[in-house]
Design a protein around this motif. Structure first.
Motif, PDB file in Angstrom:
ATOM      1  N   VAL A 221      14.285   4.955  28.767  1.00  0.00           N
ATOM      2  CA  VAL A 221      13.500   3.804  29.331  1.00  0.00           C
ATOM      3  C   VAL A 221      11.878   4.105  29.506  1.00  0.00           C
ATOM      4  CG1 VAL A 221      13.481   4.121  31.757  1.00  0.00           C
ATOM      5  CG2 VAL A 221      13.224   1.680  31.047  1.00  0.00           C
ATOM      6  N   MET A 222      11.611   5.313  29.673  1.00  0.00           N
ATOM      7  CA  MET A 222      10.061   5.798  29.769  1.00  0.00           C
ATOM      8  C   MET A 222       9.462   6.020  28.408  1.00  0.00           C
ATOM      9  SD  MET A 222       8.952   5.633  32.779  1.00  0.00           S
ATOM     10  CE  MET A 222       7.353   6.694  32.620  1.00  0.00           C
TER      11      MET A 222
ATOM     12  N   ARG B 277       3.518   9.344  23.414  1.00  0.00           N
ATOM     13  CA  ARG B 277       4.259   9.451  24.780  1.00  0.00           C
ATOM     14  C   ARG B 277       5.617   9.763  24.462  1.00  0.00           C
ATOM     15  NH1 ARG B 277       5.799   5.007  29.544  1.00  0.00           N
ATOM     16  NH2 ARG B 277       3.458   4.609  29.553  1.00  0.00           N
TER      17      ARG B 277
ATOM     18  N   TRP C 155      13.375   0.138  23.670  1.00  0.00           N
ATOM     19  CA  TRP C 155      12.990   0.074  25.016  1.00  0.00           C
ATOM     20  C   TRP C 155      13.847  -1.235  25.752  1.00  0.00           C
ATOM     21  CZ3 TRP C 155      10.127  -4.275  27.218  1.00  0.00           C
ATOM     22  CH2 TRP C 155       9.898  -3.919  28.530  1.00  0.00           C
TER      23      TRP C 155
ATOM     24  N   ARG D 195      -1.868   1.423  26.758  1.00  0.00           N
ATOM     25  CA  ARG D 195      -1.013   0.754  25.633  1.00  0.00           C
ATOM     26  C   ARG D 195      -1.695   1.061  24.173  1.00  0.00           C
ATOM     27  NH1 ARG D 195       2.004   0.860  29.256  1.00  0.00           N
ATOM     28  NH2 ARG D 195       3.051  -1.095  30.126  1.00  0.00           N
TER      29      ARG D 195
ATOM     30  N   ARG E 139       6.825  -3.799  31.490  1.00  0.00           N
ATOM     31  CA  ARG E 139       7.118  -2.345  31.970  1.00  0.00           C
ATOM     32  C   ARG E 139       6.847  -2.109  33.311  1.00  0.00           C
ATOM     33  NH1 ARG E 139       7.645   0.860  26.432  1.00  0.00           N
ATOM     34  NH2 ARG E 139       8.839   2.466  27.723  1.00  0.00           N
ATOM     35  N   GLN E 140       6.791  -3.031  34.390  1.00  0.00           N
ATOM     36  CA  GLN E 140       6.695  -2.753  35.827  1.00  0.00           C
ATOM     37  C   GLN E 140       7.653  -1.554  36.123  1.00  0.00           C
ATOM     38  OE1 GLN E 140       6.601  -5.650  38.350  1.00  0.00           O
ATOM     39  NE2 GLN E 140       4.900  -4.885  39.626  1.00  0.00           N
ATOM     40  N   CYS E 141       7.127  -0.701  36.929  1.00  0.00           N
ATOM     41  CA  CYS E 141       8.005   0.422  37.543  1.00  0.00           C
ATOM     42  C   CYS E 141       9.278  -0.266  38.395  1.00  0.00           C
ATOM     43  CB  CYS E 141       7.146   1.104  38.614  1.00  0.00           C
ATOM     44  SG  CYS E 141       8.036   2.133  39.574  1.00  0.00           S
ATOM     45  N   LEU E 142      10.150   0.475  37.854  1.00  0.00           N
ATOM     46  CA  LEU E 142      11.439   0.034  38.466  1.00  0.00           C
ATOM     47  C   LEU E 142      11.658   0.530  39.892  1.00  0.00           C
ATOM     48  CD1 LEU E 142      13.746  -0.197  35.437  1.00  0.00           C
ATOM     49  CD2 LEU E 142      13.201  -2.052  36.710  1.00  0.00           C
ATOM     50  N   GLY E 143      11.123   1.656  40.065  1.00  0.00           N
ATOM     51  CA  GLY E 143      11.469   2.241  41.257  1.00  0.00           C
ATOM     52  C   GLY E 143      10.462   2.296  42.744  1.00  0.00           C
TER      53      GLY E 143
ATOM     54  N   PHE F  70      20.446  11.160  43.809  1.00  0.00           N
ATOM     55  CA  PHE F  70      20.748   9.482  43.735  1.00  0.00           C
ATOM     56  C   PHE F  70      21.138   9.478  42.135  1.00  0.00           C
ATOM     57  CE2 PHE F  70      17.487   6.875  41.634  1.00  0.00           C
ATOM     58  CZ  PHE F  70      18.206   5.626  41.943  1.00  0.00           C
TER      59      PHE F  70
ATOM     60  N   PHE G  67       1.655   0.586  40.103  1.00  0.00           N
ATOM     61  CA  PHE G  67       3.221   0.611  39.449  1.00  0.00           C
ATOM     62  C   PHE G  67       3.254   0.007  38.143  1.00  0.00           C
ATOM     63  CE2 PHE G  67       3.254   1.367  44.149  1.00  0.00           C
ATOM     64  CZ  PHE G  67       4.241   2.531  44.202  1.00  0.00           C
ATOM     65  N   GLY G  68       2.124  -0.137  37.458  1.00  0.00           N
ATOM     66  CA  GLY G  68       2.017  -0.843  36.186  1.00  0.00           C
ATOM     67  C   GLY G  68       2.232  -2.269  36.452  1.00  0.00           C
TER      68      GLY G  68
ATOM     69  N   THR H  84       6.619  10.563  43.553  1.00  0.00           N
ATOM     70  CA  THR H  84       7.084  10.330  44.960  1.00  0.00           C
ATOM     71  C   THR H  84       6.374  11.399  45.826  1.00  0.00           C
ATOM     72  OG1 THR H  84       8.714   8.928  44.200  1.00  0.00           O
ATOM     73  CG2 THR H  84       8.830   9.278  46.613  1.00  0.00           C
TER      74      THR H  84
ATOM     75  N   ALA I 240      10.526   9.723  36.009  1.00  0.00           N
ATOM     76  CA  ALA I 240       9.469   8.959  36.764  1.00  0.00           C
ATOM     77  C   ALA I 240       9.561   8.732  38.093  1.00  0.00           C
ATOM     78  CB  ALA I 240      10.198   7.404  36.204  1.00  0.00           C
TER      79      ALA I 240
HETATM   80  C1  HEM Z   1       4.590   6.628  44.005  1.00  0.00           C
HETATM   81  C2  HEM Z   1       5.642   6.603  43.132  1.00  0.00           C
HETATM   82  C3  HEM Z   1       5.535   5.921  41.707  1.00  0.00           C
HETATM   83  C4  HEM Z   1       4.530   5.421  41.009  1.00  0.00           C
HETATM   84  C5  HEM Z   1       3.232   5.230  41.256  1.00  0.00           C
HETATM   85  C6  HEM Z   1       5.189   4.963  39.742  1.00  0.00           C
HETATM   86  C7  HEM Z   1       4.464   4.263  38.884  1.00  0.00           C
HETATM   87  C8  HEM Z   1       4.951   3.852  37.461  1.00  0.00           C
HETATM   88  C9  HEM Z   1       4.079   3.406  36.571  1.00  0.00           C
HETATM   89  C10 HEM Z   1       2.659   3.138  36.605  1.00  0.00           C
HETATM   90  C11 HEM Z   1       4.901   2.783  35.410  1.00  0.00           C
HETATM   91  C12 HEM Z   1       4.530   2.098  34.427  1.00  0.00           C
HETATM   92  C13 HEM Z   1       4.434   3.148  33.271  1.00  0.00           C
HETATM   93  C14 HEM Z   1       3.888   1.836  32.115  1.00  0.00           C
HETATM   94  O1  HEM Z   1       3.221   1.005  32.360  1.00  0.00           O
HETATM   95  O2  HEM Z   1       3.973   2.561  30.987  1.00  0.00           O
HETATM   96  C15 HEM Z   1       6.209   3.297  36.034  1.00  0.00           C
HETATM   97  C16 HEM Z   1       7.556   2.911  35.445  1.00  0.00           C
HETATM   98  C17 HEM Z   1       8.668   3.267  35.622  1.00  0.00           C
HETATM   99  N1  HEM Z   1       9.169   3.902  36.885  1.00  0.00           N
HETATM  100 FE1  HEM Z   1       7.851   4.399  38.500  1.00  0.00          FE
HETATM  101  N2  HEM Z   1       6.441   5.118  39.952  1.00  0.00           N
HETATM  102  C18 HEM Z   1       6.807   5.568  40.970  1.00  0.00           C
HETATM  103  C19 HEM Z   1       8.221   5.812  41.476  1.00  0.00           C
HETATM  104  C20 HEM Z   1       9.164   5.670  40.705  1.00  0.00           C
HETATM  105  C21 HEM Z   1      10.594   5.989  41.298  1.00  0.00           C
HETATM  106  C22 HEM Z   1      11.057   6.567  42.711  1.00  0.00           C
HETATM  107  C23 HEM Z   1      11.559   5.472  40.195  1.00  0.00           C
HETATM  108  C24 HEM Z   1      13.063   5.491  40.129  1.00  0.00           C
HETATM  109  C25 HEM Z   1      13.720   5.741  41.195  1.00  0.00           C
HETATM  110  C26 HEM Z   1      10.795   4.751  39.129  1.00  0.00           C
HETATM  111  C27 HEM Z   1      11.187   4.720  37.869  1.00  0.00           C
HETATM  112  C28 HEM Z   1      10.334   4.048  36.788  1.00  0.00           C
HETATM  113  C29 HEM Z   1      10.887   3.528  35.723  1.00  0.00           C
HETATM  114  C30 HEM Z   1      12.506   3.740  35.236  1.00  0.00           C
HETATM  115  C31 HEM Z   1       9.701   3.123  34.912  1.00  0.00           C
HETATM  116  C32 HEM Z   1       9.780   2.735  33.575  1.00  0.00           C
HETATM  117  C33 HEM Z   1       9.771   1.204  33.296  1.00  0.00           C
HETATM  118  C34 HEM Z   1       9.773   0.929  32.021  1.00  0.00           C
HETATM  119  O3  HEM Z   1       8.941   1.251  30.980  1.00  0.00           O
HETATM  120  O4  HEM Z   1      10.435  -0.236  31.855  1.00  0.00           O
HETATM  121  N3  HEM Z   1       9.327   5.193  39.406  1.00  0.00           N
HETATM  122  N4  HEM Z   1       6.236   3.676  37.328  1.00  0.00           N
END
Ligand code: HEM
Length: 558
Positions: free
Chosen positions: A131-132, A119, A139, A395, A466-470, A200, A461-462, A328, A323
């Motif tokens: 962060v991704m 990745r 991280w 992972r 490392r859960q999604c922040l958004g 944003f 959203f994980g 979205t 991300a």
């Molecule tokens: C439907 C919309 C979204 C889905 C399905 C989604 C899904 C995910 C998933 C599955 C991960 C975890 C990846 C992992 O486990 O490695 C993740 C991480 C993340 N997402 Fe989202 N996401 C969405 C929208 C967003 C939005 C709108 C933002 C920001 C405004 C965002 C910011 C992030 C960030 C910063 C991470 C990294 C977290 C980390 O690794 O610490 N996401 N997202």
């Protein structure tokens, strides 16, 4: 003459490779048995060294049925088998759709697992470290930097969504009979989320949907990069990364000479935004330190308070953009894809929107009102469950470790995971397990969410560290756009005709046939628009009527 020594070296290397694989396997087997682990079932290896399986998977992805192919293959091994070993060439991996294993990797044993190196390698050139893409300590640093910003209530700015939705609506003229022309909503939503997320993140939108707004603030600056191509370069770079990602550790084999140019064009734009912000100048005016970032949330401004390192700012912002944007847009696209195929659900959802918010599309919507729409929440959950917006997660074990279950004939024994092993989590397949979701698993039914709580069997959203922040941002943006469109339109028609669902899987999963629909303007919203613009309500529409809120009839569409 040189043939014999070269052949000798090649045979030597091959022997070394075979011997080291055998020794490693023996060592792992001994360690696994000491830990009481039993291997999970092995997925059948098709063709020589599993090349047939690889070919099948590539074909399925190309035919837009990648997530379904994975699900069917796992079910073919056994509907009650949720963890398997798979091998292609010398590459051995584990695939698990077991909630207990996912919980272990993402939360309780998260110190033993991290995201895969590939990745980081795939995205490095475009996004840089952030962060991704970062792992381990790096991280943690990125996450700390970003996380506190997302904890604020005002991360999702409804006014921001409204302005860019207006631009989207201006692309959908309505005819005399109240219907829009046939439109593919999918690219419009990708533009919409690009426009909202750039504003944003950087405080300045690239205005893909309304280029006329872009021209203003930057026209004075001859050094400004070409913002009109930002989206194009971003999409092209991501497309190449997706193709590389599909080849996992062999991704480097795929060369594309245009890749560096796309990355540079994207980075030039972001650098420009950052420099302007760092200089404190924007639109030729001095940005007031006191008001900077106060009246509306701009991630760049918040980060500037923590670091002035230009490169770090660029990488973190691009990581979040990556991300936020496509995920979205995919959620929004699928929402209308399903609404166009389920008139009953369209009616229930629209009624909730009109009752809870207002029938008037120009009435203000609050954050609390949006989040009180229960059926809307169920609907979005069901969209995410059905299509798996991010259909695959993964992972890699950073040390020899175990997973709590999946081993042995009954699947209850722990599984040994040697250091470096990749563990795929096919979230789409998890979300289609009959034993979790019942016999009606393939039915699209928002009401299944009525009394359901989120657990480790639903992790779109994980989860854990490392859960999604958004998540909140994405749901708010989707709810807002859907609500406004349901206030405006009282009917939606599927213009694609019958045919199987096509899941175009990149990192996110979007409809492979787009979202081909036409929408019918509700008479009440039509009246309210007319009143707002002080135009006549009984307009006899001889020309297409421009729907954009605030835009005058007859305004030239871009
Ligand atoms: C439907 C919309 C979204 C889905 C399905 C989604 C899904 C995910 C998933 C599955 C991960 C975890 C990846 C992992 O486990 O490695 C993740 C991480 C993340 N997402 Fe989202 N996401 C969405 C929208 C967003 C939005 C709108 C933002 C920001 C405004 C965002 C910011 C992030 C960030 C910063 C991470 C990294 C977290 C980390 O690794 O610490 N996401 N997202």
């Amino acid at each position: 003459m040189y043939f014999a020594p070269i052949l000798l070296i090649l045979v030597g290397l091959l022997c070394y490779k075979v011997a080291s694989v055998l020794i490693r396997r023996q060592r792992n087997a001994r360690k696994a048995s000491r830990l009481g682990c039993i291997p999970p079932p092995t997925a059948p290896r098709k063709g020589f060294l599993g090349i047939g399986t690889l070919r099948e998977s590539i074909r399925a992805t190309r035919e837009d049925r990648g997530p379904v192919w994975m699900h069917e293959n796992l079910n073919a091994i056994g509907k009650t088998v949720h963890t398997v070993r798979a091998a292609i060439f010398d590459y051995e991996l584990i695939i698990t759709r077991d909630a207990q294993n996912v919980k272990a990797m993402f939360a309780t044993q998260s110190q033993d697992f991290d995201i895969g190196l590939h990745r980081e390698k795939c995205f490095k050139s475009l996004l840089g470290p952030g962060v991704m893409t970062n792992r381990q300590e790096k991280w943690k640093h990125s996450r700390r930097l970003i996380q506190s910003q997302f904890a604020r209530d005002n991360v999702a700015d409804l006014d921001l969504f409204q302005r860019h939705l207006n631009a989207l609506l201006r692309r959908m003229p309505v005819s005399e009979d109240g219907w829009t022309a046939k439109v593919d909503l999918s690219p419009l939503f990708y533009s919409f989320t690009l426009d909202t997320s750039t504003e944003f993140l950087f405080g300045q939108s690239v205005h893909t949907l309304s280029p006329e707004d872009r021209a203003g603030p930057l026209s004075w600056d001859y050094n400004a990069p070409d913002l009109s191509t930002f989206g194009y370069h971003l999409d092209e770079a991501k497309h190449i990364i997706d193709r590389r990602g599909a080849l996992a550790k062999y991704g480097w084999l795929l060369r594309d000479n245009t890749f560096p140019d796309h990355c540079k064009a994207v980075q030039d734009c972001v650098d420009y935004f950052i420099q302007k912000r760092l200089d404190g100048t924007w639109d030729g005016r001095k940005v007031d330190e006191k008001t900077r970032g106060r009246d509306k949330f701009i991630l760049l401004d918040e980060l500037i308070g923590k670091t002035k390192d230009h490169y770090e700012l660029r990488c973190e912002l691009l990581n979040v953009l990556h991300a936020a944007r496509d995920t979205t847009a995919s959620l929004l696209g699928w929402s209308f894809y399903f609404l166009a195929r389920h008139a009953d659900i369209f009616a229930i959802l629209r009624k909730e929107v009109l009752d809870t918010l207002s029938a008037d599309p120009s009435a203000q919507i609050t954050f609390a009102q949006l989040w009180s729409c229960k059926y809307m929440q169920w609907f979005l959950n069901e969209i995410i469950r059905t299509v798996g917006v991010v259909p695959m997660n993964e992972r890699v074990a950073v040390r020899d470790t175990t997973l709590p279950c999946g081993g042995g004939p009954d699947g209850r024994s722990p599984v040994f995971v040697p250091k470096g092993t990749q563990v795929l989590v096919p979230t789409y397949s998890m979300q289609h397990r009959e034993d979790i979701w019942g016999e009606s698993v393939e039915e699209f039914n928002p009401e299944r969410w009525q009394d359901r709580k989120f657990g480790w069997d639903f992790i779109p959203f994980g989860g854990g560290a490392r859960q999604c922040l958004g998540q909140q941002f994405a749901r708010t943006e989707a709810m807002f756009a859907i609500s406004r469109m349901l206030q405006l339109f009282d009917k939606i028609e599927n213009m694609e005709g019958p045919g199987p669902i096509k899941m175009h899987q990149t990192i996110e999963n979007r409809s492979g046939t787009g979202v081909q629909v036409r929408l019918h303007l509700a008479s009440s919203s039509f009246k309210s628009h007319c009143q707002e613009r002080k135009t006549e309500c009984e307009l006899s529409l001889s020309e297409p009527y421009d729907l954009g809120l605030g835009a005058e009839r007859g305004e030239k569409l871009v």
